[in-house]
Design a protein around this motif. Structure first.
Motif, PDB file in Angstrom:
ATOM      1  N   GLN A 399      -6.566   7.707  10.509  1.00 55.99           N
ATOM      2  CA  GLN A 399      -7.296   8.052  11.732  1.00 55.99           C
ATOM      3  C   GLN A 399      -8.802   8.153  11.515  1.00 55.99           C
ATOM      4  O   GLN A 399      -9.553   8.304  12.468  1.00 55.99           O
ATOM      5  N   SER A 400      -9.261   8.020  10.276  1.00 49.23           N
ATOM      6  CA  SER A 400     -10.676   8.211   9.966  1.00 49.23           C
ATOM      7  C   SER A 400     -11.483   6.936  10.186  1.00 49.23           C
ATOM      8  O   SER A 400     -10.956   5.817  10.130  1.00 49.23           O
ATOM      9  N   GLU A 401     -12.777   7.119  10.425  1.00 51.04           N
ATOM     10  CA  GLU A 401     -13.687   5.983  10.595  1.00 51.04           C
ATOM     11  C   GLU A 401     -13.852   5.223   9.286  1.00 51.04           C
ATOM     12  O   GLU A 401     -13.964   3.986   9.279  1.00 51.04           O
ATOM     13  N   ARG A 402     -13.850   5.919   8.181  1.00 51.02           N
ATOM     14  CA  ARG A 402     -13.978   5.283   6.865  1.00 51.02           C
ATOM     15  C   ARG A 402     -12.833   4.285   6.646  1.00 51.02           C
ATOM     16  O   ARG A 402     -13.043   3.169   6.172  1.00 51.02           O
ATOM     17  N   TYR A 403     -11.634   4.705   7.011  1.00 54.81           N
ATOM     18  CA  TYR A 403     -10.467   3.818   6.865  1.00 54.81           C
ATOM     19  C   TYR A 403     -10.604   2.586   7.757  1.00 54.81           C
ATOM     20  O   TYR A 403     -10.331   1.454   7.333  1.00 54.81           O
ATOM     21  N   ARG A 404     -11.069   2.801   8.994  1.00 55.50           N
ATOM     22  CA  ARG A 404     -11.191   1.680   9.930  1.00 55.50           C
ATOM     23  C   ARG A 404     -12.165   0.628   9.409  1.00 55.50           C
ATOM     24  O   ARG A 404     -11.894  -0.570   9.477  1.00 55.50           O
ATOM     25  N   VAL A 405     -13.289   1.089   8.868  1.00 57.41           N
ATOM     26  CA  VAL A 405     -14.297   0.164   8.338  1.00 57.41           C
ATOM     27  C   VAL A 405     -13.729  -0.628   7.161  1.00 57.41           C
ATOM     28  O   VAL A 405     -13.889  -1.858   7.072  1.00 57.41           O
ATOM     29  N   LYS A 407     -10.567  -1.174   6.390  1.00 56.24           N
ATOM     30  CA  LYS A 407      -9.462  -2.035   6.817  1.00 56.24           C
ATOM     31  C   LYS A 407      -9.991  -3.308   7.465  1.00 56.24           C
ATOM     32  O   LYS A 407      -9.445  -4.397   7.258  1.00 56.24           O
ATOM     33  N   ASN A 408     -11.068  -3.185   8.246  1.00 52.23           N
ATOM     34  CA  ASN A 408     -11.660  -4.361   8.895  1.00 52.23           C
ATOM     35  C   ASN A 408     -12.240  -5.342   7.885  1.00 52.23           C
ATOM     36  O   ASN A 408     -12.442  -6.516   8.193  1.00 52.23           O
ATOM     37  N   LYS A 409     -12.502  -4.834   6.684  1.00 45.74           N
ATOM     38  CA  LYS A 409     -12.984  -5.715   5.616  1.00 45.74           C
ATOM     39  C   LYS A 409     -11.834  -6.379   4.860  1.00 45.74           C
ATOM     40  O   LYS A 409     -12.066  -7.122   3.901  1.00 45.74           O
ATOM     41  N   GLY A 410     -10.600  -6.093   5.295  1.00 42.85           N
ATOM     42  CA  GLY A 410      -9.451  -6.720   4.680  1.00 42.85           C
ATOM     43  C   GLY A 410      -8.917  -6.018   3.446  1.00 42.85           C
ATOM     44  O   GLY A 410      -8.080  -6.578   2.718  1.00 42.85           O
ATOM     45  N   PHE A 413      -4.214  -0.862   1.946  1.00 44.34           N
ATOM     46  CA  PHE A 413      -4.154   0.595   2.002  1.00 44.34           C
ATOM     47  C   PHE A 413      -4.178   1.223   0.605  1.00 44.34           C
ATOM     48  O   PHE A 413      -4.802   2.273   0.408  1.00 44.34           O
ATOM     49  N   GLU A 414      -3.496   0.604  -0.348  1.00 37.90           N
ATOM     50  CA  GLU A 414      -3.459   1.165  -1.694  1.00 37.90           C
ATOM     51  C   GLU A 414      -4.865   1.304  -2.271  1.00 37.90           C
ATOM     52  O   GLU A 414      -5.193   2.296  -2.942  1.00 37.90           O
ATOM     53  N   GLU A 415      -5.707   0.288  -2.025  1.00 44.24           N
ATOM     54  CA  GLU A 415      -7.082   0.338  -2.517  1.00 44.24           C
ATOM     55  C   GLU A 415      -7.917   1.347  -1.720  1.00 44.24           C
ATOM     56  O   GLU A 415      -8.768   2.044  -2.268  1.00 44.24           O
ATOM     57  N   ILE A 416      -7.655   1.404  -0.415  1.00 44.79           N
ATOM     58  CA  ILE A 416      -8.372   2.363   0.420  1.00 44.79           C
ATOM     59  C   ILE A 416      -8.047   3.785  -0.030  1.00 44.79           C
ATOM     60  O   ILE A 416      -8.931   4.654  -0.081  1.00 44.79           O
TER      61      ILE A 416
END
Length: 787
Positions: A399-405, A407-410, A413-416
């Motif tokens: 739900q965080s903005e950091r995750y959204r940014v 994820k949009n870079k491809g 999740f494991e790396e995020i």
């Protein structure tokens, strides 16, 4: 000789022909400009209604500006609402001959033409106020060549003359000051006065007026926040101009020039100020579109149903889209300059916010941080498994903005997830102010979860007006609104609805019930037996008044056995609860999730003699011209009888006088109140939620305290009960209310007894009478036997 005369006549004819053709050419030229042949020219209608975008404003019932909604932060004021010093500073600096010309200063115009012809780019300064206003109102084309500046000046000339013909000098000054952009989201003199000096245009002093007028030369250059020294020098120039044209004397000029700028900068930020949750909720509902199921998530069936009801029955819900302007278009909250007259009282709102902050910051949060040390994986309670904790954390990561940014870079999740474990610079919330620190994003999520939240609402059940509305502890950091949008289990604050069912069916506060466990047989054949948290008077006959005052589940179970869950549900719906209610025996434990807004409205029935008055947010709306375009009245319905309501008031007063709410009577700091108060505490399972509902003859207040998740809570009932989590906020708040004589609420105001009501509700006196009657009966029987 004749030839000379003929030649002279010829030159005369040519001369007048040139003059005539020049005049005709000028007429055609200006007609062409006026007709729009040489570029855009506004019509008379556009001059009278220039294409401006005005901020809508929300005002409290006591006239305090709470918030603006805008694309450009512009609000209008009329000439009479602008200080004389501002008008004089503007005229002296920008157009000293303003009252002597009809829109054009020919001397200034020829100076500009000469400057263009000679290549002097700094030869400007010939524009009158009317011309400057014309340029601000209709800034159309960009001119690519400097010689085209002459054409633009002529076009401004025509517009300026039209303005002078259609508006008074005073109206032109007001339009100019309302239009000018003073930078830093201060468009217009009203916004500028508030943002730079925390005042209104009619109260601007000489030095304040001079600074703002000085900015009109070039607000980007003369920005008081970035270049205060330069702005002061420019201000002093304006003061000199005022002296030069006899608006002030020399001594006044000299004394003011010694003063600093005196800024009281107030940043226009909707996340700060009074009533932030309230005004944000207004913004959301007023712009709401007609609900369509496709716009709701699969799990939002109840939300969709409630919004559909709101759309049909609540005129404020979707108001901008349900109402049309004169031109047939919907209202635009950001452009149409609406004045929204809210029901909120600014002082009561301040007191509510102060009380929430006081209890959370000084009492609860320090204690909760200490409590978290006892947990193995703070902030989560020890009963959560590792799998449950990971599921929760991963949900909030997504739900965080950091995750959204990321994820949009491809990035997978494991790396995020690894990124969220790396410490980084960030700013975090504390009750003493934001703090810069180094923390991993995952730890920041846990840190955020560690803060307890409180929310509260107060309304007048007679008028339906919401007086205070605190959706959370700090809008900038905790934006979720727990008054209207959030729903939590209500615990024992639901019990008064069950007791209402009993009162309206003939029982009284002094009716007695046996304090033992009662077992219910469920539809599937299984049994359920509610438990008590204490054992006082177990096995004895006790009054219903004592049962509610001490929140004894055995007595509630006894009442439920007399009636049924369906009857309790019907009472709750009648009293204004719109959330989903499961009619099951355990409902008196408060497992139903209900909003503070609903609970406050429902408890209002007790104070308002049985009448349900739906809480409302706005009393009226005005358009930019001051015309009232909407009035609002609350929905009213007789939910319970006057006598039932009065019986319930007596029961609720028992809670405060001798029960779980008695801290309001004896506790130092927030207690020792003498007012007529009824109330009910509530605590949910695992002490995840603490509630207090307070009722006086004139105000009803609901307060909830808990964490972001129900799995985050105190580990003991003494700290986690509603009497500790929520009730103190009510005490702090009501002390502030009663101490402010301007609000008009007094502690000696009593609940009004219905006409013809003659029931004795003093259960101790009733008990004494009962003992006396039994004693007399025994004596009589013994006397009869003796004789």
């Amino acid at each position: 000789m004749k030839e000379q005369i003929s030649s002279f006549k010829k030159y005369i004819i040519i001369f007048w022909a040139i003059i005539a053709s020049s005049i005709i050419g000028l007429i055609i030229f200006f007609y062409g400009i006026s007709a729009g042949w040489m570029g855009y020219m506004p019509t008379l209608e556009e001059l009278e209604n220039p294409p401006n975008s005005f901020a809508s404003e929300v005002y409290s019932e006591d006239g305090v500006l709470l918030r603006k909604y805008f694309f450009r932060n512009r609000s209008t004021v009329d000439f009479n609402s602008i200080s004389q010093s501002t008008v004089e500073a503007l005229v002296a600096t920008e157009d000293a001959r303003f009252y002597d010309h009809s829109g054009i200063d020919l001397i200034g115009l020829f100076r500009v033409i000469k400057g263009v012809m000679t290549g002097n780019d700094n030869a400007g300064g010939g524009s009158t106020l009317s011309q400057q206003l014309a340029k601000m109102l209709f800034p159309r084309e960009k001119f690519g060549h400097k010689y085209q500046l002459v054409l633009r000046k002529f076009r401004e000339w025509v517009i300026a003359v039209k303005l002078e013909r259609n508006f008074t000098k005073e109206e032109i000054i007001a339009m100019y000051l309302n239009k000018y952009d003073f930078l830093n989201l201060a468009v217009g003199i009203k916004s500028a006065a508030r943002i730079y000096f925390s005042t209104t245009p009619d109260k601007l002093s000489f030095e304040q007026s001079a600074m703002l007028v000085g900015m009109a030369k070039n607000s980007s250059l003369y920005n008081p926040l970035r270049r205060p020294k330069m702005v002061k020098e420019r201000r002093d120039v304006v003061l000199y101009q005022m002296y030069k044209y006899d608006f002030i004397n020399k001594s006044t000029k000299d004394s003011i020039q010694k003063l600093p700028l005196g800024l009281k900068y107030q940043k226009e930020d909707f996340k700060q100020g009074v009533g932030t949750y309230f005004t944000e909720y207004l913004r959301t509902i007023m712009q709401h579109k007609k609900p369509e199921r496709k716009n709701y998530a699969s799990w939002q069936d109840q939300k969709y149903k409630e919004d559909c009801i709101e759309w049909e029955l609540n005129p404020l819900f979707g108001w901008c889209n349900k109402n049309l302007k004169m031109d047939g278009t919907p209202y635009n909250l950001y452009r149409d300059g609406l004045k929204i007259n809210a029901t909120l009282n600014s002082k009561m709102q301040e007191y509510a916010e102060e009380s929430v902050k006081l209890h959370l910051s000084e009492n609860l949060q320090p204690a909760f941080f200490s409590n978290l040390k006892h947990y193995q994986h703070p902030p989560f309670s020890n009963d959560l498994t590792e799998k449950e904790r990971e599921r929760i954390l991963n949900m909030y990561i997504r739900q965080s903005e950091r995750y959204r940014v990321l994820k949009n870079k491809g990035i997978k999740f494991e790396e995020i997830r690894k990124v969220f474990d790396k410490p980084t610079d960030m700013s975090v919330f504390t009750w003493k102010g934001d703090v810069d620190t180094i923390m991993s994003p995952l730890d920041s999520i846990k840190y955020d979860m560690s803060f307890l939240r409180s929310a509260m609402m107060t309304y007048d059940p007679r008028s339906g007006h919401i007086k205070a509305y605190v959706g959370g502890p700090n809008y900038r950091h905790f934006m979720y609104d727990m008054v209207k949008d959030g729903k939590r289990q209500v615990g024992s604050t639901v019990k008064p609805f069950l007791y209402t069912l009993a009162m309206q069916n003939g029982l009284t506060p002094c009716t007695k019930a046996l304090n033992i466990e009662y077992t219910f047989t469920l539809p599937d054949g299984s049994t359920w037996t509610p438990k008590n948290s204490g054992s006082d008077h177990y096995g004895e006959n006790v009054t219903l008044k004592w049962g509610l005052a001490n929140s004894v589940n055995n007595i509630s179970a006894w009442i439920m056995r007399q009636y049924n869950p369906g009857g309790m549900k019907e009472v709750m719906k009648k009293m204004g609860i719109t959330s989903r209610i499961d009619a099951v025996p355990s409902m008196f434990l408060g497992t139903t999730e209900i909003s503070i807004y609903e609970m406050v409205g429902a408890f209002g029935c007790f104070s308002n003699k049985g009448i349900f008055t739906k809480p409302i947010f706005v009393s009226s709306i005005e358009d930019k011209n001051g015309n009232i375009v909407a009035d609002f009245e609350p929905f009213r319905d007789e939910a319970i009888s006057k006598n039932t309501a009065y019986l319930m008031i007596n029961l609720l007063q028992g809670v405060v006088n001798k029960g779980t709410g008695s801290r309001l009577r004896w506790k130092k700091g927030y207690g020792q109140l003498t007012a007529a108060i009824g109330g009910k505490t509530g605590t949910t399972q695992n002490h995840s939620d603490g509630w207090f509902m307070g009722v006086t003859p004139e105000l009803v207040t609901g307060i909830w305290t808990g964490a972001k998740l129900r799995s985050i809570h105190f580990d003991n009932i003494s700290m986690g009960q509603g009497a500790n989590l929520a009730l103190p906020i009510y005490g702090y708040y009501m002390h502030k209310i009663y101490d402010d004589s301007n609000l008009g609420y007094k502690q000696d105001t009593q609940f009004e007894k219905p006409k013809g009501f003659n029931m004795n509700m003093d259960c101790e006196l009733e008990a004494e009478k009962e003992v006396e009657e039994k004693t007399n009966t025994i004596i009589e029987e013994e006397s009869t036997d003796f004789f």
